[in-house]
Design an enzyme around this catalytic site. Sequence first.
Site, PDB file in Angstrom:
ATOM      1  N   ARG A 172       0.800  -1.225   0.000  1.00  0.00           N
ATOM      2  CA  ARG A 172       0.000   0.000   0.000  1.00  0.00           C
ATOM      3  C   ARG A 172       0.834   1.277   0.000  1.00  0.00           C
ATOM      4  O   ARG A 172       0.540   2.207  -0.745  1.00  0.00           O
ATOM      5  CB  ARG A 172      -0.903   0.002   1.220  1.00  0.00           C
ATOM      6  CG  ARG A 172      -1.955  -1.056   1.105  1.00  0.00           C
ATOM      7  CD  ARG A 172      -2.809  -1.134   2.332  1.00  0.00           C
ATOM      8  NE  ARG A 172      -3.917  -2.035   2.037  1.00  0.00           N
ATOM      9  CZ  ARG A 172      -4.837  -2.388   2.918  1.00  0.00           C
ATOM     10  NH1 ARG A 172      -4.777  -1.932   4.145  1.00  0.00           N
ATOM     11  NH2 ARG A 172      -5.805  -3.193   2.582  1.00  0.00           N
TER      12      ARG A 172
ATOM     13  N   ARG B 210       0.822  -1.688   7.347  1.00  0.00           N
ATOM     14  CA  ARG B 210       0.030  -2.906   7.490  1.00  0.00           C
ATOM     15  C   ARG B 210      -0.262  -3.490   6.119  1.00  0.00           C
ATOM     16  O   ARG B 210      -0.590  -2.765   5.179  1.00  0.00           O
ATOM     17  CB  ARG B 210      -1.298  -2.588   8.188  1.00  0.00           C
ATOM     18  CG  ARG B 210      -2.187  -3.788   8.346  1.00  0.00           C
ATOM     19  CD  ARG B 210      -3.451  -3.476   9.103  1.00  0.00           C
ATOM     20  NE  ARG B 210      -4.330  -2.552   8.396  1.00  0.00           N
ATOM     21  CZ  ARG B 210      -5.096  -2.884   7.364  1.00  0.00           C
ATOM     22  NH1 ARG B 210      -5.084  -4.126   6.905  1.00  0.00           N
ATOM     23  NH2 ARG B 210      -5.856  -1.988   6.787  1.00  0.00           N
TER      24      ARG B 210
END
Lengths: 638, 238, 250
Positions: free
Chosen positions: A331, A436
């Site tokens: 991400r 994450r």
Amino acid sequence: MKLDSKIPEGPIAEKWDNHRFSSKLVNPANKRKFNIIVVGSGLAGGAAAATLGELGYNVDCFCYQDTPRRAHSIAAQGGINAAKNYQNDGDSIHRLFYDTVKGGDFRSREANVHRLAQISVNIIDQCVAQGVPFAREYGGLLANRSFGGAQVSRTFYARGQTGQQLLLGAYSSLSRQIAAGQVKMHTRHEMLDLIVVDGHAKGIITRNLANGEHRAWTADAVLLCTGGYGNAYYLSTNAVGCNVTAAFRAYRQGAGFANPCYTQIHPTCIPVSGDHQSKLTLMSESLRNDGRVWVPLDRENCDKDPNDIEEELRDYYLERKYPSFGNLAPRDISSRSAKEACDDGRGVGQGGRGVYLDFGDAISRLGESTIRERYGNLFQMYERITGENAYKRPMRIYPAIHYTMGGLWVDYNLMTTVPGCFALGEANFSDHGANRLGASALMQGLSDGYFVIPYTIGDYLASTGAGVLSPDSPEVKESLDKVKGRIDQLTSIKGKRSARSYHKKLGQIMWEYAGMARNEKGLNKAIGEIQDLRDDFNKELMVPGSGDRLNVELERAGRVKDFLDFGELLCRDALERKESCGGHFREEFQTAEGEATRDDENFAHAAVWEYQGREKIPKRHKEELYFDNVKLAVRSYK
Amino acid sequence: MFTSSLGKKYLMALTGLVLIGFVFVHMAGNLQVFAGQAQINSYAHSLQSLPWFVLWGSRLFLLASIMIHAWTAYSLIVENRKARPNKNDVEVTKRAGWSSLRMGLTGTIILAFVVFHLLHFTIRSIYPEYAEMTTTVGSPAGEEIHDAFSMIIAGFKHEFISVFYVVAMFLLCRHLAHGFSSVFQSLGLRSEAWEKKLNLVSFAYAWLIFAGFSVVPLSVLIQKHGIFQFYDPSFFSS
Amino acid sequence: MNLTLKVWRQSGPKDSGQFETHLIEEVSEDSSFLEMMDQLNEQLLENGIEPIAFDHDCREGICGMCSLTINGFAHGPEDSTTTCQLHMRKFNDGDIITIEPFRARAFPVVRDLVVDRSSFDKIIQAGGFISARTGSAPDGNAIPIPKEDADKAMDAAACIGCGACVASCKNASAMLFTSAKAGHLNLLPQGQAEKDARVLNMVKTMDESGFGNCRNYGECSAACPKDISLDYIAKLNRDHAKAKIKNLFS
């Protein structure tokens, strides 16, 4: 502040087993003598309340929504990881552990991550047993899909509504315990302070949002499962009501706050359309399995109809820069690449802040019906918001604040630096390091709630013994008066500006200076601007009506006030972390090619902030992180 | 079994199903009027000559079905009004049509019609002279029997009554359009897969019942006004 | 665009409530309905008027917290859409929009447009769960579930518990909600053990909560933002009848 992470002895794979064996237990007959407060009813809170109730503890659970089933875990779309290796593609607990540590850019605690990977397999079993309708193959077995940051297919999903289904599973278990009388549910209640007596957490103060009543609740332990602080940026993918108040109040009461600068920017959100915008909508990352990200090669083509831009005039920049992961790059990397392309003037859509996510190839390869089956609801959602048909025209996406890896510092037992106060799920800092991976948030929330806290809380309770504070004790009264004073203060400013206007302004400052890329000058500027904004807030805030009934403006004002203080802390943390890692990108620390440069020698630690009182700069502590099982390496997805 | 909200729905559905069956049989009986005086009289006589427990058993069964159907409907309506005490400023619908929304209204009018109809042709208290109509035509053993045929012709020569019958049958048709498919939904015997077929059958059945019943009074009026001849003209000569 | 809003105001559960009319100008057609409400509230604040209370949270159509009856339609006139996902481009400049709370005896008004939907929670507490103790679960692949069944269960499980079915029903019946929740679990092999008790208890609680009766109009399904099918109501009717009959003989 002493930071003892209490990592158990032994080889990494045996730590959790050793710990479970050496932890003290509470005798089944004694469990009913303990009262536990759970704040928040999402995956972590709902699972914890249900499981602790099932074990026989008396649980009081609180949420600000009208029912526990609405917590924002419900909005997670893509899936949940588990090292089941049902696909026979080389997955294992160790690989999930490895991927998560690497994905977190080597800023997480190995022991916690390994435990998470171990427990991941139990979570799937538990959820299936509860009736979570995971996607299945025609043979009736569970289906998997792949997700960013991993080269195996280990993500379990329920259409694009995995978070909803997992939350409903936890909610159904919670409902069962409510019916059994083990859990008392308090909806439309917001926690406004933590009661600390002799250094131990002994209860909370709440405001009943429906009628404005303030009340103290006392217990043997308090679990904060209150999610992240993404709304400090005003525009984020969080629910509008998500806030940092509970965690921030705990911080004010002595709980260390770790790594607030680790914020995750999600690469696939629907771009901002105007000033009216109140939140950003995420399009599941799973879309990147079949969609290809590109921008025009030439700036002149940005305003052209994307279907008219020929193949060779498109820049599939993720595939170009990261050939082995391509569109599935993690991400942070995907987000930053999108920002680079837009900064380069090649962004598309309103304000040039967007890139294309194109399903043309996938549709011609697999057919529209397959794509519709996989992502139908997402395409529908996209059309509703933008008025565009993504089957015919590439989607426009742009990064947005999505998840916050930082949170209350917790030890291996998930206990904060205030004994008796635990933090679970997104509210803690423990498992994701500086970034994450997709489909890991659901895993962590449920792991903490179903499988970790039931063991570790027993150890704390067994060593302290039962002893709930009387609601009439002076500490409780003092706490209650303090909260009431704060509410009165907010309603008595009687200025001219709405809380929302401050929140918007704070969001602009945060996104500008502490967003996808940060630098020293900007962060210093941000701190100054936030301080000014806070001064103005204290003079010019307007909250109409009174505090003795449902008052949405009062609720918002209280949350914004904490965000203003917290935003400064976030910037301070970003300023002090003089390296680039995961979701924290400092422009001063990058390679010539624009890749993040980590500084393992000086920053392989978690930064933990200790509150020092009003007007004082909080103190920064360090928990050194050790990497004995995963070799520290440059995180490369090329 | 029948005390819960769903129990009441089962009652509505089961009694409704009985009445759906009954109207079909009744309609089939009526249509024999077109086969002439002998046919319908002999059919009517055979019904009247059933053993008393069969005749009265069926009558009571039907009466009970009607009463349970009506009473349950009434109690459901009362409960439903209580469940939604405040109306919207704007009341609109997306899918529900007139027939499904007005079951209470159509049902009440049909009930009133049934009472009238019983007084009219079964108890014959509105026109007591109908009871005096006898004949040997259609009689199996040649004795005097009730002349159902003459009574029907005489009854439907009154324009007001015939129009009332036709209107009532139209309302029954609307009632059935929703009621027939509802029976299956309430008993849990419907799925989306054959929802369309079921709705079609329901629609067709409702109109069949309407047509089958209405054609009798209409035919009498048509012949009375000399448009077309269905029956022996001697019954129209007075 | 400029709009005239006729909004329900009610200061508390005991107040009888009334409509208030507000004009709002320069609404962006890209904004969502709730963002338009935000804009209205900011406008009220500027004039020192307390803003209109309404429920909302995720604003992406999944949490089920937003409600509102808009021009008589629960969640507005668009199909398969929650209020937060309804965009102003579906309205025209100069429109008069009536905004009311979800109306039902089982959903008492808390304030303005905020209603109390906790009766839904009670229905779930009565049986909307599978009793699976944490830690006692067999392997996830121990029971294969045909894809078709899993898909059907998922269709039902997609319910967001918003209450639009109740608000759109002329009888304020909660059958679509209850049947979706029961149907999801009853379709799965894991849910079989408690199936009969689940159905009986959920229906009993539903009745006791003051909801009306289902009259098979289909308005609920038409208003449902997640398109839950009436099939689940038929299934609940069937499962309930079976459970009742089984009870008669046991």
